[in-house]
Design a protein around this motif. Structure first.
Motif, short mmCIF file in Angstrom:
data_model
loop_
_atom_site.label_atom_id
_atom_site.label_comp_id
_atom_site.label_asym_id
_atom_site.label_seq_id
_atom_site.Cartn_x
_atom_site.Cartn_y
_atom_site.Cartn_z
N ALA A 82 62.81 56.34 -35.37
CA ALA A 82 62.70 57.64 -35.66
C ALA A 82 63.47 58.54 -34.59
O ALA A 82 63.53 58.39 -33.29
N LEU A 83 64.16 59.61 -35.36
CA LEU A 83 64.98 60.27 -34.19
C LEU A 83 64.42 61.75 -34.14
O LEU A 83 63.91 62.25 -34.90
N ASN A 84 64.41 62.32 -32.90
CA ASN A 84 64.09 63.75 -32.67
C ASN A 84 62.68 63.97 -33.26
O ASN A 84 62.23 64.78 -34.00
N ASP A 102 57.19 68.68 -22.06
CA ASP A 102 57.84 67.46 -21.17
C ASP A 102 58.32 66.51 -21.98
O ASP A 102 59.25 65.86 -21.64
N LYS A 103 57.44 65.79 -22.98
CA LYS A 103 57.67 64.69 -23.47
C LYS A 103 58.47 64.83 -24.89
O LYS A 103 59.02 63.89 -25.62
N LEU A 104 58.22 65.97 -25.33
CA LEU A 104 58.77 66.03 -26.98
C LEU A 104 59.77 67.05 -27.06
O LEU A 104 59.93 68.01 -26.18
N PRO A 105 60.61 67.12 -27.72
CA PRO A 105 60.88 66.14 -28.76
C PRO A 105 61.57 64.71 -28.14
O PRO A 105 62.16 64.86 -27.27
N LEU A 106 61.16 63.82 -28.79
CA LEU A 106 61.82 62.20 -28.38
C LEU A 106 63.00 62.06 -29.09
O LEU A 106 63.03 62.44 -30.24
N ARG A 107 64.04 61.68 -28.13
CA ARG A 107 65.33 61.52 -28.86
C ARG A 107 65.35 60.33 -29.63
O ARG A 107 65.99 60.44 -31.03
N SER A 108 64.55 59.31 -29.47
CA SER A 108 64.24 58.23 -30.30
C SER A 108 63.03 57.37 -30.12
O SER A 108 62.56 57.21 -29.13
N TRP A 135 60.17 64.26 -38.05
CA TRP A 135 61.12 63.29 -37.25
C TRP A 135 62.37 62.93 -38.38
O TRP A 135 62.33 63.57 -39.45
N MET A 136 63.40 62.50 -37.90
CA MET A 136 64.49 62.08 -38.68
C MET A 136 64.61 60.75 -38.75
O MET A 136 64.44 60.08 -37.70
N ASP A 137 65.11 60.12 -39.88
CA ASP A 137 65.45 58.73 -39.83
C ASP A 137 66.91 58.57 -39.38
O ASP A 137 67.54 59.41 -39.46
#
Length: 151
Positions: A82-84, A102-108, A135-137
């Motif tokens: 999962a991306l972004n 601080d933690k979001l968005p997660l790059r992967s 999220w993006m796949d």
């Protein structure tokens, strides 16, 4: 007279052979159509398998580490990355804003991995609230999911 009987027998045999070949041809055509349909189904199944390998399934849950220690765990249980990964709407008040920023968005977020966010639960907190995960796949398709958090 013998030639008439032999020629009549030959005519009957040839008619029987013709009828048999027509029936065999119909059966063969039907089998060919079934084989074509089976191949189409197999191709569709292969495409679905390829899509499922690419797709991620992001979800979240609220859990307690003991007295007054709450976390929201966001995790990927799908086979793909999962991306972004981010939380689009959080009107719960559970997740601490600085923690989310601080933690979001997660790059992967890889398959089977998770991230924990600190949560603030108090007596006036709603027992059930919803957040929206985005999220993006890996194919670039954006997904959203509404998740109900309860305690």
């Amino acid at each position: 007279m013998l030639t008439v009987i032999v020629s009549a027998a030959a005519l009957l045999v040839s008619i029987a052979a013709f009828v048999h070949s027509v029936r065999s041809s119909k059966v063969q055509t039907e089998l060919t159509l079934r084989e074509i349909e089976l191949v189409r189904i197999q191709i569709a199944n292969e495409h679905e398998k390829k899509k499922s390998v690419v797709s991620a399934d992001v979800s979240a849950r609220l859990y307690s580490l003991g007295s007054h220690k709450w976390r929201v765990r966001t995790y990927n249980r799908g086979p793909g990355n999962a991306l972004n990964v981010s939380i689009a709407s959080d009107n719960t008040g559970y997740i601490i804003d600085s923690e989310k920023n601080d933690k979001l968005p997660l790059r992967s977020l890889e398959s089977g991995h998770s991230v924990d966010l600190l949560a603030a639960i108090h007596l006036q907190s709603k027992r059930k609230a919803e957040i929206t995960l985005v999220w993006m796949d890996t194919s670039g398709k954006e997904h959203t999911k509404e998740v109900a958090l309860t305690f």
